[in-house]
Design a protein around this motif. Structure first.
Motif, PDB file in Angstrom:
ATOM      1  N   GLU A 149      60.822  72.558  94.686  1.00  0.00           N
ATOM      2  CA  GLU A 149      59.530  71.382  95.211  1.00  0.00           C
ATOM      3  C   GLU A 149      58.455  71.981  93.238  1.00  0.00           C
ATOM      4  O   GLU A 149      58.419  71.105  92.976  1.00  0.00           O
ATOM      5  CB  GLU A 149      58.777  72.092  95.827  1.00  0.00           C
ATOM      6  CG  GLU A 149      57.022  71.971  96.278  1.00  0.00           C
ATOM      7  CD  GLU A 149      56.393  72.865  97.281  1.00  0.00           C
ATOM      8  OE1 GLU A 149      55.583  72.177  97.994  1.00  0.00           O
ATOM      9  OE2 GLU A 149      57.199  73.901  97.546  1.00  0.00           O
ATOM     10  N   PHE A 150      59.181  72.344  92.888  1.00  0.00           N
ATOM     11  CA  PHE A 150      58.399  72.576  91.744  1.00  0.00           C
ATOM     12  C   PHE A 150      59.468  71.735  90.321  1.00  0.00           C
ATOM     13  O   PHE A 150      58.359  70.675  89.867  1.00  0.00           O
ATOM     14  CB  PHE A 150      58.526  73.976  90.919  1.00  0.00           C
ATOM     15  CG  PHE A 150      59.327  73.879  88.824  1.00  0.00           C
ATOM     16  CD1 PHE A 150      57.533  73.427  87.869  1.00  0.00           C
ATOM     17  CD2 PHE A 150      60.308  73.410  88.223  1.00  0.00           C
ATOM     18  CE1 PHE A 150      57.712  73.077  87.242  1.00  0.00           C
ATOM     19  CE2 PHE A 150      59.679  73.456  86.824  1.00  0.00           C
ATOM     20  CZ  PHE A 150      58.888  73.405  86.512  1.00  0.00           C
ATOM     21  N   GLY A 160      52.440  85.024  97.963  1.00  0.00           N
ATOM     22  CA  GLY A 160      51.028  84.926  98.504  1.00  0.00           C
ATOM     23  C   GLY A 160      49.798  84.589  97.771  1.00  0.00           C
ATOM     24  O   GLY A 160      49.020  84.046  97.909  1.00  0.00           O
ATOM     25  N   SER A 161      50.056  84.812  96.242  1.00  0.00           N
ATOM     26  CA  SER A 161      48.975  85.228  95.337  1.00  0.00           C
ATOM     27  C   SER A 161      48.721  82.942  95.570  1.00  0.00           C
ATOM     28  O   SER A 161      47.786  82.580  94.511  1.00  0.00           O
ATOM     29  CB  SER A 161      49.616  86.163  94.385  1.00  0.00           C
ATOM     30  OG  SER A 161      50.313  85.467  93.307  1.00  0.00           O
ATOM     31  N   MET A 162      50.726  83.264  95.207  1.00  0.00           N
ATOM     32  CA  MET A 162      50.576  81.230  94.349  1.00  0.00           C
ATOM     33  C   MET A 162      49.668  81.177  95.609  1.00  0.00           C
ATOM     34  O   MET A 162      48.941  79.459  95.826  1.00  0.00           O
ATOM     35  CB  MET A 162      51.110  81.233  94.378  1.00  0.00           C
ATOM     36  CG  MET A 162      51.829  81.843  92.705  1.00  0.00           C
ATOM     37  SD  MET A 162      50.843  81.192  91.517  1.00  0.00           S
ATOM     38  CE  MET A 162      50.110  82.842  91.494  1.00  0.00           C
ATOM     39  N   ARG A 177      51.473  84.406  85.903  1.00  0.00           N
ATOM     40  CA  ARG A 177      52.787  84.393  86.149  1.00  0.00           C
ATOM     41  C   ARG A 177      53.110  82.901  85.804  1.00  0.00           C
ATOM     42  O   ARG A 177      54.343  82.814  85.746  1.00  0.00           O
ATOM     43  CB  ARG A 177      52.316  84.112  87.758  1.00  0.00           C
ATOM     44  CG  ARG A 177      52.702  84.925  88.592  1.00  0.00           C
ATOM     45  CD  ARG A 177      52.118  85.195  89.894  1.00  0.00           C
ATOM     46  NE  ARG A 177      51.685  86.334  90.728  1.00  0.00           N
ATOM     47  CZ  ARG A 177      52.536  87.309  91.315  1.00  0.00           C
ATOM     48  NH1 ARG A 177      54.589  87.035  90.803  1.00  0.00           N
ATOM     49  NH2 ARG A 177      52.605  88.417  91.743  1.00  0.00           N
ATOM     50  N   ALA A 178      52.417  82.429  85.513  1.00  0.00           N
ATOM     51  CA  ALA A 178      53.201  81.126  84.656  1.00  0.00           C
ATOM     52  C   ALA A 178      53.878  80.917  84.271  1.00  0.00           C
ATOM     53  O   ALA A 178      54.495  80.230  83.846  1.00  0.00           O
ATOM     54  CB  ALA A 178      51.827  79.381  84.377  1.00  0.00           C
ATOM     55  N   ASN A 179      53.229  81.742  82.867  1.00  0.00           N
ATOM     56  CA  ASN A 179      53.178  82.636  81.550  1.00  0.00           C
ATOM     57  C   ASN A 179      54.803  83.275  81.827  1.00  0.00           C
ATOM     58  O   ASN A 179      55.880  83.128  80.791  1.00  0.00           O
ATOM     59  CB  ASN A 179      52.304  83.316  80.798  1.00  0.00           C
ATOM     60  CG  ASN A 179      51.262  82.047  79.767  1.00  0.00           C
ATOM     61  OD1 ASN A 179      51.520  81.190  78.883  1.00  0.00           O
ATOM     62  ND2 ASN A 179      50.101  82.069  80.290  1.00  0.00           N
ATOM     63  N   ASP A 180      54.960  84.226  82.530  1.00  0.00           N
ATOM     64  CA  ASP A 180      56.174  84.138  82.625  1.00  0.00           C
ATOM     65  C   ASP A 180      56.703  83.651  83.571  1.00  0.00           C
ATOM     66  O   ASP A 180      58.465  84.174  82.833  1.00  0.00           O
ATOM     67  CB  ASP A 180      56.027  85.463  83.747  1.00  0.00           C
ATOM     68  CG  ASP A 180      54.814  87.104  83.180  1.00  0.00           C
ATOM     69  OD1 ASP A 180      54.797  86.855  82.055  1.00  0.00           O
ATOM     70  OD2 ASP A 180      54.463  87.645  83.960  1.00  0.00           O
ATOM     71  N   GLY A 181      56.936  82.505  83.911  1.00  0.00           N
ATOM     72  CA  GLY A 181      57.514  81.517  84.613  1.00  0.00           C
ATOM     73  C   GLY A 181      58.106  80.884  83.622  1.00  0.00           C
ATOM     74  O   GLY A 181      59.188  80.254  83.312  1.00  0.00           O
ATOM     75  N   LEU A 182      57.561  80.636  82.407  1.00  0.00           N
ATOM     76  CA  LEU A 182      58.364  79.571  80.919  1.00  0.00           C
ATOM     77  C   LEU A 182      59.912  80.443  80.637  1.00  0.00           C
ATOM     78  O   LEU A 182      60.323  79.781  80.432  1.00  0.00           O
ATOM     79  CB  LEU A 182      57.335  79.552  80.021  1.00  0.00           C
ATOM     80  CG  LEU A 182      55.694  79.444  80.098  1.00  0.00           C
ATOM     81  CD1 LEU A 182      55.161  78.822  78.601  1.00  0.00           C
ATOM     82  CD2 LEU A 182      56.553  77.781  80.659  1.00  0.00           C
ATOM     83  N   ARG A 183      59.233  81.933  81.203  1.00  0.00           N
ATOM     84  CA  ARG A 183      60.663  82.391  80.201  1.00  0.00           C
ATOM     85  C   ARG A 183      61.648  82.456  81.791  1.00  0.00           C
ATOM     86  O   ARG A 183      62.689  82.927  81.284  1.00  0.00           O
ATOM     87  CB  ARG A 183      60.606  84.239  80.729  1.00  0.00           C
ATOM     88  CG  ARG A 183      59.394  83.940  78.125  1.00  0.00           C
ATOM     89  CD  ARG A 183      59.180  85.737  77.897  1.00  0.00           C
ATOM     90  NE  ARG A 183      58.392  85.883  79.208  1.00  0.00           N
ATOM     91  CZ  ARG A 183      57.617  86.298  78.896  1.00  0.00           C
ATOM     92  NH1 ARG A 183      57.052  85.365  78.930  1.00  0.00           N
ATOM     93  NH2 ARG A 183      55.997  86.775  79.680  1.00  0.00           N
ATOM     94  N   ASP A 228      56.804  78.835  91.792  1.00  0.00           N
ATOM     95  CA  ASP A 228      55.313  78.008  92.342  1.00  0.00           C
ATOM     96  C   ASP A 228      54.381  77.714  91.266  1.00  0.00           C
ATOM     97  O   ASP A 228      53.504  77.160  91.563  1.00  0.00           O
ATOM     98  CB  ASP A 228      55.499  78.697  93.311  1.00  0.00           C
ATOM     99  CG  ASP A 228      55.352  81.080  93.388  1.00  0.00           C
ATOM    100  OD1 ASP A 228      55.045  81.302  92.804  1.00  0.00           O
ATOM    101  OD2 ASP A 228      55.319  80.698  94.208  1.00  0.00           O
ATOM    102  N   ALA A 229      54.395  79.210  90.616  1.00  0.00           N
ATOM    103  CA  ALA A 229      53.234  79.507  89.964  1.00  0.00           C
ATOM    104  C   ALA A 229      53.109  78.403  88.292  1.00  0.00           C
ATOM    105  O   ALA A 229      52.423  77.784  88.353  1.00  0.00           O
ATOM    106  CB  ALA A 229      53.091  81.019  89.158  1.00  0.00           C
ATOM    107  N   LEU A 230      54.736  77.579  88.228  1.00  0.00           N
ATOM    108  CA  LEU A 230      54.884  76.242  87.305  1.00  0.00           C
ATOM    109  C   LEU A 230      54.166  75.689  87.751  1.00  0.00           C
ATOM    110  O   LEU A 230      53.204  74.547  87.564  1.00  0.00           O
ATOM    111  CB  LEU A 230      56.297  76.290  86.913  1.00  0.00           C
ATOM    112  CG  LEU A 230      56.695  78.112  86.050  1.00  0.00           C
ATOM    113  CD1 LEU A 230      58.185  77.431  85.429  1.00  0.00           C
ATOM    114  CD2 LEU A 230      55.711  77.522  84.794  1.00  0.00           C
ATOM    115  N   ALA A 231      54.679  75.283  88.984  1.00  0.00           N
ATOM    116  CA  ALA A 231      54.171  74.022  89.340  1.00  0.00           C
ATOM    117  C   ALA A 231      52.653  73.837  89.371  1.00  0.00           C
ATOM    118  O   ALA A 231      51.823  73.149  89.557  1.00  0.00           O
ATOM    119  CB  ALA A 231      54.213  73.693  91.008  1.00  0.00           C
ATOM    120  N   LEU A 232      52.270  75.291  90.223  1.00  0.00           N
ATOM    121  CA  LEU A 232      50.312  75.346  90.240  1.00  0.00           C
ATOM    122  C   LEU A 232      50.040  75.033  89.214  1.00  0.00           C
ATOM    123  O   LEU A 232      48.963  74.420  88.688  1.00  0.00           O
ATOM    124  CB  LEU A 232      50.096  76.544  90.977  1.00  0.00           C
ATOM    125  CG  LEU A 232      49.717  76.308  92.486  1.00  0.00           C
ATOM    126  CD1 LEU A 232      49.693  78.199  92.639  1.00  0.00           C
ATOM    127  CD2 LEU A 232      48.778  75.674  92.858  1.00  0.00           C
TER     128      LEU A 232
END
Length: 633
Positions: A226-227, A496-498, A527-533, A540-544
């Motif tokens: 989905e991302f 859930g948090s996302m 979480r999105a900054n963690d998702g870069l790595r 899900d955080a990257l998409a948001l």
């Protein structure tokens, strides 16, 4: 004799073990108090109703009277349904990772009476196999360590508890008193260019021969797909290609049931063959949302067909008579008096009709239903399918009537035997709120947006410094032991948090209240900054993050009938940063009366489309061409 106490359990997984000779208890303070009084360790066995290897260990070990005698004498034995108590499962899983990297279910954990893990594994066979000890050997070794090397046991327990605490802090989970969203206002959302760079790395990691990512076992990973669709909607054609190739590979593989459209949990081989045959609501909901979103951009590809098939499976197989969705369908069925994995699914339609289908896990989980509501709303809007939207509406109405009290989620799971005593998890609050917000847009009914707003307002507060705090009750055993792991990174299902952040982002667009956007940004940023790595755990955080990084644009299409061509043009425009709502004049008035400022004075003309930027709207477009011009301005 047996003192098994699972006969009155709500959970179908626990009830399946009610006839074991093992003296099972349910999770709770009473079991640990008994262990403290007897000075014995607690054996905690975690699984779920459709888990194949859980069934196997139950037949091999938990039905053995001799093993039951050992457990009765030297342990207090506790059965846990991971669907009912995901917090216990998450904490135990982190503890088990100290002993094995091959994590899964059944999860076999040994704890002190204080609730701390000191040894763990997964499935243990009845006899030693290729260096793996038998379950009886494990019991003997644990008993010996508890009796003769208690200092070592305590050191292990303390070290593992510290590791769980560290993982909880890294994951930013909420505790019983409420925790601040990790990073808070000082943590910036990643730049969209950095998020799009993740797509390049994912493209390099693609399995070019068979599609998807990784080797065996191979999972569909709906949040990651989905991302990719969201990144594609944000202008990255490579991301759309990658998502479509993966969905095409899944749809053409053994992972998809060709008869009813359902998707199995994972494939045991790299080429998507030899499925693990259980079918989970969350996998199918995630893939439905992905296929529905992709269908807006690639209507001639596999996405519409895949979405319709999954929606048909949800409706025909997992949907109950009162309109909600159960958790899963088992991998095993009973054929000729024997439980056999996968045999029913390998039959043709005539063969299936002659046999009893695999049983259902009849848990109705608030969060997982939230995923299904969201997915049906997204796909229903994209494909103009009223049945999908009606199925989403039915599930939402039932949960609002039974799983909420005074606007707050109070029940995580229920079955025909009643509600579970386990409290709601963050995923129940966040995913249900997000599903309601999405359904409000797809159905045009303000009451769903009102319910989403009430749930978010109950779960999140902003303190005097503007920092968001999410409050979720903690299990008393985990809280006392200091081992509540909080929410961990997303894996097979949206976190859930996302979900909470997604609902807050929608509310910001609907109300114009910047408080909701601040909540969403704070929940997403860390979480999105963690998702870069680590994109596999934070997709899900990257998409948001893409959505929140773009200037807010709202498109309100007012029509007399939902099949108006202008409505379809508006829905097709959805992309990160753009909210699309299709309403009738009466529905616009209902939204406005409920406090959703975006719809104020939007009821005078129909058909008409309003294209707004941060709630500042252009003059209404009255034709498709005028709408297209306004969108491109």
């Amino acid at each position: 004799m047996s003192d098994n106490r699972l006969g009155t359990a709500v959970s179908p997984y626990l009830r399946a073990h009610a006839d074991n000779p093992v003296d099972w208890r349910e999770w709770g303070t009473e079991a640990f108090a008994e262990a403290a009084e007897r000075d014995v360790p607690v054996f905690v066995s975690i699984g779920y109703a459709t888990c194949h290897w859980c069934h196997v260990m139950a037949r091999e070990s938990f039905s053995d009277p001799a093993i039951a005698d050992e457990l009765r004498r030297d342990f207090v034995s506790v059965k846990v349904d991971r669907e009912e108590r995901p917090d216990v499962d998450s904490s135990a899983m982190i503890g088990a990772s100290a002993f094995t990297q091959n994590l899964g279910w059944p999860l076999s954990v040994f704890m002190t009476p204080g609730g701390r893990v000191f040894y763990a594994g997964t499935y243990f066979p009845p006899e030693p196999v290729q260096g793996h000890p038998s379950f009886r050997q494990v019991l003997g070794a644990v008993r010996e360590a508890w009796t003769d090397r208690r200092d070592e046991v305590d050191q292990n327990a303390d070290g593992i508890a510290a590791a769980i605490t560290a993982q909880s802090q890294a994951g930013g989970g909420a505790d019983d008193a409420g925790s601040e969203a990790r990073g808070g206002p000082a943590t910036a959302l990643p730049d969209p260019s950095a998020v799009h760079a993740v797509v390049d790395r994912l493209a390099e990691a693609e399995d070019r021969e068979f599609g998807g990512f990784g080797s065996a076992p191979k999972f569909p990973n709906a949040p990651l797909l989905e991302f990719l669709v969201d990144a594609g909607a944000d202008g990255d054609a490579q991301a759309l290609d990658l998502a479509e190739r993966t969905l095409t590979a899944i749809a053409g593989s053994d992972l998809l049931d060709p008869l009813d459209g359902g998707v199995f949990r994972y494939a045991t081989r790299r080429d998507w063959s030899v499925p693990h045959y259980e079918r989970m609501l969350y996998d199918n909901a995630g893939l439905l949302a992905t296929a529905g979103a992709l269908a807006r951009h690639r209507p001639g590809g596999i996405a519409p067909q895949l979405a319709r098939g999954i929606a048909r499976f949800l409706h025909a197989v997992l949907r109950t008579a009162d309109g909600v969705f159960v958790a899963a369908q088992d991998s095993e069925s009973t054929i000729d008096g024997r439980r056999v994995e996968g045999a029913w699914y390998r039959e043709d339609a005539a063969g299936r009709a002659r046999l009893d289908p695999p049983p259902l896990d009849d848990h109705v989980l608030t969060g997982w239903n939230g995923l299904a509501i969201r997915a049906l709303a997204i796909a229903g809007a994209a494909l103009a399918d009223p049945t999908m939207i009606e199925d989403a509406r039915s599930a939402a109405d039932r949960l609002l009537a039974t799983h909420l009290r005074d606007g707050a989620v109070v029940i995580r799971s229920s079955t025909p035997r009643g509600p579970s005593a386990a409290g709601p998890a963050l995923e129940d609050i966040g995913l249900f709120a997000e599903g309601l917000a999405e359904l409000a847009l797809a159905s045009g009914e303000a009451r769903y947006a009102t319910a989403a707003r009430t749930i978010v307002d109950d779960a999140v507060t902003l303190d005097d410094t503007g920092r968001a705090r999410v409050v979720v009750g903690a299990d008393p055993v985990l809280a006392a032991a200091g081992t509540d792991a909080g929410e961990q990174p997303q894996t097979a299902l949206r976190s859930g948090s996302m979900g909470l952040a997604g609902a807050a982002a929608r509310l910001a667009e609907l109300t114009g209240d910047s408080r909701y956007r601040s909540i969403a940004a704070q929940l997403v940023a860390g979480r999105a900054n963690d998702g870069l790595r680590q994109p596999l755990g934070h997709a899900d955080a990257l998409a948001l993050a893409l959505e929140l990084a773009r200037p807010s644009r709202e498109v309100v299409v007012v029509v007399e009938h939902p099949d108006d061509p202008m409505a379809r043009r508006g829905v097709a425009e959805r992309r990160p940063g753009t909210l699309v709502a299709v309403v009738t004049p009466e529905q616009a008035r209902a939204f406005a009366a409920a406090g959703f400022e975006l719809f104020v004075d939007r009821d005078a003309l129909a058909p008409a489309a309003y294209v707004c930027h941060d709630m500042v709207c252009a003059l209404p477009a009255r034709t498709i061409d005028a709408l297209a011009a306004s969108l491109s301005a």
